[in-house]
Scaffold this motif. Sequence first.
Motif, mmCIF file in Angstrom:
data_model
loop_
_atom_site.group_PDB
_atom_site.id
_atom_site.type_symbol
_atom_site.label_atom_id
_atom_site.label_comp_id
_atom_site.label_asym_id
_atom_site.label_seq_id
_atom_site.Cartn_x
_atom_site.Cartn_y
_atom_site.Cartn_z
ATOM 1 N N VAL A 163 -24.728 30.054 74.915
ATOM 2 C CA VAL A 163 -24.669 28.875 75.743
ATOM 3 C C VAL A 163 -23.826 27.713 74.907
ATOM 4 C CG1 VAL A 163 -26.310 27.176 76.381
ATOM 5 C CG2 VAL A 163 -26.876 29.669 76.758
ATOM 6 N N PHE B 204 -21.059 31.435 78.033
ATOM 7 C CA PHE B 204 -19.716 32.391 77.878
ATOM 8 C C PHE B 204 -20.360 33.715 77.322
ATOM 9 C CE2 PHE B 204 -19.950 29.637 74.571
ATOM 10 C CZ PHE B 204 -19.916 30.310 73.355
ATOM 11 N N GLU C 27 -20.558 27.440 63.952
ATOM 12 C CA GLU C 27 -21.584 26.829 64.727
ATOM 13 C C GLU C 27 -22.915 27.620 64.639
ATOM 14 O OE1 GLU C 27 -20.369 26.881 68.975
ATOM 15 O OE2 GLU C 27 -18.799 25.638 68.598
ATOM 16 N N GLU D 125 -26.847 28.791 65.130
ATOM 17 C CA GLU D 125 -27.694 28.817 66.411
ATOM 18 C C GLU D 125 -28.988 29.641 66.257
ATOM 19 O OE1 GLU D 125 -24.919 29.447 69.747
ATOM 20 O OE2 GLU D 125 -23.386 28.511 68.884
ATOM 21 N N ASP E 160 -21.846 31.101 65.544
ATOM 22 C CA ASP E 160 -20.885 31.237 66.549
ATOM 23 C C ASP E 160 -19.722 31.101 66.124
ATOM 24 O OD1 ASP E 160 -19.294 31.349 68.971
ATOM 25 O OD2 ASP E 160 -20.664 29.663 69.674
ATOM 26 N N LYS F 156 -13.353 33.040 70.971
ATOM 27 C CA LYS F 156 -15.005 33.070 70.679
ATOM 28 C C LYS F 156 -15.396 34.494 70.422
ATOM 29 C CE LYS F 156 -16.954 28.938 71.777
ATOM 30 N NZ LYS F 156 -18.188 28.309 70.817
HETATM 31 ZN ZN ZN Z 1 -21.851 28.057 69.945
#
Ligand code: ZN
Length: 218
Positions: free
Chosen positions: A21, A43, A69, A71, A100, A121
């Motif tokens: 997310v 994604f 990132e 998470e 991420d 990603k």
């Molecule tokens: Zn992320």
Amino acid sequence: MKTINIKNSSEKITIGKIVCVGRNYAEHAKELGNEVPEKPVVFLKPASSVIYSGGEIIYPSYSNDMHHEVELVLLIGKNIKDADEKTAEEAIAGYGVGLDMTLRDVQNELKKKGHPWTIAKGFDTSAVLSDFILKRDYELSLNEEISLSVNGGIRQKEKLNMMLFPPVKIIQYISSLFTLEEGDLIFTGTPKGVGKVERGDSLFAKIENIAELNCKVS
Ligand code: ZN
């Protein structure tokens, strides 16, 4: 096949799909110049992108701007589709912390062209996972703090309750799009403070009472 490591258990769970997310913390959406979304931005990452605490994140040759990132990651424990709130809650098997890793320069180019974010990603080593704690061993309050430091300096630090869409809402929404299956993972978005990592950096991520991980960038 990549598997999940469970705290205090020798059980190994095979990872299915990884659903992520984006823009789930208002301050992070703003720092990247994005609107705060009405629905979660969704994604996917391939399971092949997973590495574990103690591993090395490899900088892809086609990027000069890889971001961290941090998470909360949810482990799905049963198959659900179009879940109501109760079913969504019951489908959570455990919690972990994850990174991420994102190629921001590549992602910005893809966004401009209207292309999918996949290569920004989903590259190898882009999903770093801690061990997971089972929900039956820990009740998530969302008062837990999530944090990430680079070479000992804090970069990201926030309470989980600053999420725009909490875990149950995220699962409900994703299950309206895809069947969620046992072993699927959901990355729930990152708080403000994302930034560039360099080769040689040491990353340390933690969610209070849940899990921690460390890794190097090379
Ligand atoms: Zn992320």
